[in-house]
Design an enzyme around this catalytic site. Sequence first.
Site, PDB file in Angstrom:
ATOM      1  N   GLY A  50       0.593  -1.331  -0.057  1.00 28.15           N
ATOM      2  CA  GLY A  50       0.102  -0.189   0.021  1.00 28.15           C
ATOM      3  C   GLY A  50       0.675   1.261  -0.052  1.00 28.15           C
ATOM      4  N   SER A  51       0.338   2.426  -0.770  1.00 29.26           N
ATOM      5  CA  SER A  51       1.137   3.647  -0.867  1.00 29.26           C
ATOM      6  C   SER A  51       0.216   4.609  -1.435  1.00 29.26           C
ATOM      7  CB  SER A  51       2.495   3.254  -1.448  1.00 29.26           C
ATOM      8  OG  SER A  51       3.130   4.531  -1.331  1.00 29.26           O
ATOM      9  N   ARG A  52       0.930   5.510  -2.009  1.00 29.00           N
ATOM     10  CA  ARG A  52      -0.027   6.672  -2.580  1.00 29.00           C
ATOM     11  C   ARG A  52       1.059   7.497  -3.923  1.00 29.00           C
ATOM     12  NH1 ARG A  52       0.203  11.500   1.731  1.00 29.00           N
ATOM     13  NH2 ARG A  52       0.747  13.146   0.202  1.00 29.00           N
TER      14      ARG A  52
END
Length: 216
Positions: free
Chosen positions: A185-187
Amino acid sequence: MFHKEGTPSIIIAIIVSAILVGVAFSVPMPIWLHFLLVGLAIFVIIIILQFFRNPKRNTILDDATIVSPVDGKVVVIEKVTENEYFKDERIMISVFMSPINVHVTRYPIGGKVAFSKYHPGKYLVAWHPKASEENERTTVVVEHKNTVQIMYRQIAGALAKRIVNYAVENEEVVQGSDSGFIKFGSRVDVYLPLDANIKVELNQKVRGGESILANF
């Protein structure tokens, strides 16, 4: 179709799953443990394969649109001061990716890579306000043929420990094509000109290479 960055992980998952199944069928054990090991083997394979999937996207090439570089949910739309490259005010759109999203990064516009840089850093949770400046990240700027420059920044999160960036300065790139990968998960933050016509809303789900973030 699976992303090439997943090859080592997929091989390891297959080996681990094969060992679990082998133990389940070769070692005397209660029937419930037999099913548990087989179920765990199937679970490991499914999780790894779904994480590294790389579905084909139908990017409609358009000189007037900026597409989302990743799958996920829009969590920020705000005016910010960008201090690394532009050193002025921009509209920032942040797309958060959960572990179940496709993690391929794609070019939001076509053109020439004007800037590409990797920054080591921390692993704050991806939604932390300081994540875009303090976390491990890559910054890429693509210059469109009309001279407009669009920046996107891959940002590692608490789980993402590896960012892959394929953007090379002065290279010509195609809108929607593969530009990298973020594990777990990240952005991704996209920095747009102040006069860009924003086409998304907060909490909207977007698809990399297809959903239009803005027109310019």
